[in-house]
Design a protein around this motif. Sequence first.
Motif, PDB file in Angstrom:
ATOM      1  N   THR A 102      -4.920   5.557   2.931  1.00 50.14           N
ATOM      2  CA  THR A 102      -5.405   4.388   3.678  1.00 50.14           C
ATOM      3  C   THR A 102      -5.670   4.769   5.125  1.00 50.14           C
ATOM      4  OG1 THR A 102      -3.107   3.736   4.029  1.00 50.14           O
ATOM      5  CG2 THR A 102      -4.249   2.720   2.182  1.00 50.14           C
ATOM      6  N   GLU A 103      -4.586   4.947   5.881  1.00 49.24           N
ATOM      7  CA  GLU A 103      -4.753   5.338   7.280  1.00 49.24           C
ATOM      8  C   GLU A 103      -4.585   6.835   7.485  1.00 49.24           C
ATOM      9  OE1 GLU A 103      -2.159   2.983   9.726  1.00 49.24           O
ATOM     10  OE2 GLU A 103      -2.422   1.207   8.492  1.00 49.24           O
ATOM     11  N   ARG A 123       0.868  -1.167   0.000  1.00 48.92           N
ATOM     12  CA  ARG A 123       0.000   0.000   0.000  1.00 48.92           C
ATOM     13  C   ARG A 123       0.914   1.229   0.000  1.00 48.92           C
ATOM     14  NH1 ARG A 123       1.197  -1.601   4.868  1.00 48.92           N
ATOM     15  NH2 ARG A 123       1.188  -0.250   6.701  1.00 48.92           N
TER      16      ARG A 123
END
Length: 910
Positions: free
Chosen positions: A374-375, A338
Amino acid sequence: MKKLLIFLRWSLISTVLLVVLTLSLLPFMIRWQGVAWLEQQGLDATIGYVEIRSMLGTVQINNVRIESPDGERLRLDQLLLNIDWNPLFESSLYIEEVLLDGVAVDLAATASGWRVGGIALPATDEEAEKEVETSPLFQQLQLRQFQLRDLTFCYLVINERGEQQANQCAGLEALSFDDLAMTLGETPSLSLPGVSVTGLRWFDRLDPLALAAVESLAVTGVNSLDMARWQLDKIHLQSLGLLPGDTAALQLNQLTLIGLDAAENLALERLSLDTIAVGLELDQATRLVFAPALLKRIGQLSPETPAQTATDKGEDTDGKQITLKQFALRQLDIGADRPLLSAGELRFSDLQLAGSAVALDALILGRLSLLPGTEDALALDRLEIQNLDVDRDIAVAGLSLGDLQVRLQTDPQGKVVFAPTLIRQLVPASEKNTDVAEAVDSSAGNSAAMGFELGDLQLGSLAVFADRELLSLDSLGLQQLKLAGDQIELARLEASTVAFLTPASGTSQADHYVQIPRLLLDKLAKNAATLSLGRIELSDPEVFVHRDADGILLMLSELAILLGQGGESEDRPGQAVTDSDPPLKIRLGSLLLGRQGQLRILDESVSPPLDQRFTGLDLHVAHLDGTRPDARADVSLNMALNQFGALSMSGQLVPFGDTLSTLINGEIKGIDVRDISGYAKKFSGYNLDQGLVDADIRVDIRDDAIDATVTTQFHKLQVSPVSKADLDAGASELGVPLEFALSLLRDDNGMIELKLPISGNVNSPSFSIRHIVNKVMFKVIKETVINYYLPFGLVMKTLIGDGLAGMGFEPLGFEPGTTVLDDAGEANLNRLSDMLQKRRQLQLIFCAPATLRDWAAQFSSDDLVTLQSSAENFPLPETTTEQSAELAALANQRTAAAKQYLIDRNVDPG
């Protein structure tokens, strides 16, 4: 003479013919002898074409093929060399053109020595070479044009068993340069206008894999005046890929280097990189690694150990200074399974490296994002560093950050963690404890030597999130921070619009537990023994205190969970035990909370819940000094409650002595008792239904012994019991309902005044609010009633052990058989009239009796004399109906006479 001329002519012709014949046969001899010698070495060899044109100074060799039984090869499709003969007579070599096309060379490192294309090279005596001094064949070398096309160079490592451990190749499509000029001898020099390389590649032939590729490389302005100091005008690289493919380990779009000056020190004018993409991989332990296949093959090429390599590198760079005027990187992306990190730009100027020392004039980092998309673990708009200097200490003149956002995650227990998946991939769990312990040991050993100094820090905004907002601020400024071991100095810290910890979902309606429009801290200094603060100012803070039904302060509870302290404490690896360390002594010049602060208290542990807002919060603390146990600190607190209530307190504290001492005076005005009814219900079993309360407070604590007085004034107070089961023992000791006791204390204006003395030891387990309410307050109420009514004729059967149920008025005396008051009865009514005028809310019901003396006065005068002398054992007479009626009428007349007496003294009739 004629014969001599004929001889010379034929001699010249013969010599020319011999030279021509020799030169004509030389290519054949080279081919024949070369192939024969190679075949004698056990090689398969062919040389397709050799041509030497001596007059033109050209040499051409085509189609050279050499291959060993093991497959090692040397291939040359074409070699063209064009030399100008004339400069040779002046010790100069001038080469018009060199062309190499279709070159493939295998270089093998074996236990017995080196081989090139299967040809074993003779061993060299390095010591003998050092002793032999040779002079160059030519003083000058010029090469007008050089071209190399389709080169493949392979390096093989072969062990003692003849097995290939490595077989890696480097190749290029074309290399060319023009006008190379070299001066050899005592004053060597070199000049090369430029070099161009295209189609560079590096690949593994043993385990087929493309390792690196470069689209093009151009070098211009190569110069050296002494062959020791080198200068380059520019290096331009286009498209570098490591492990090229769909997911390259590294992909660099463009590199440009300008103004390289390399001698004892290295100086660069400018280095710019454009668009770097780094692709990491996960190993079997799910740890992030960079290009393991590439690093493995690099390791195959060198027999050196890592320790030897590190030592050699240290020796090479020791004492060298590297200077870089400008560096620019546009767009860096690092990913694995990712996206991991993205940076829009990185620029710095005037970088100097000298051993372990680093100096930097300015650095700019823009649009940094960690785990983007993503985070979103971290997002930084911009970072600027001014004047960084790293040697024994670290010094930064200025640090500026733009908008910073940090997003944390929560584990199953609710603890906040930063990028947990990434941390696990960077440091496997099996190595974390060891790494932490080593880091602690390392920091402990270097703390005395390493210092840090920051002149100025400016932060645009900060937002820290998890499942909710944890911390935010609009700006942060910091000046003159110094760290050296356990020494900390900070001249000033200022923050604006600070918001701390949004309550958990479903627990509260407030936006944050703490909000501070402006925070200021001046003159912080800390060492191993003391923490000194010149001033702390929290302007107009808004604080929300929420206590749930179980009596838990939610902010502290939620904070403990977020920090991983929600459960029982556990020993953590590497956590030092510091119980023997002396406590830090605090010195504080002044603390200010206000001047228009707000405090909201929501307490659901009582019923009804308390939900109140205090405004105008203004708290001052001055002269706190933990280094002097007897030092007194000044304290003042002012705030308003709702629309009319107010609280103010001031005094002095001695908080750092072995025992607590303080002297505080204060007052509370206009508090609606319904706001604190829940606490009254909890501690006394009574609801406060109506009323206002004022209080004067004086607290004197000396050596933990408290001597306090709280004088309360209740206005129109109305109470009601919750239930008999909820009444505390203190309420039952009154002997009468609390509402009745309070009505006895209520004056004509509906006010009740109680003076509540509090004494004891503040550290005693029995010293609590419940003790004050249940024991002290009810006792004060009882004693106040007694002390107030005793002058009015209210007496107790006994003053010890009984409650107010034992109260009774002194009897009203009448002359026997009449409605005329005696002297004592008249005095009692006078006192009662004074009391009823002051307690108009009280009502008295008179029920006057007729006694035995009244019967004797009306119906038996002889018996009256006996009764007046002694009433003991006097038999009850038999009365007639008529006598009973007359006695009842006398009693009624006495009741009416007592009432009329009070009315005549201005007591309102009920």
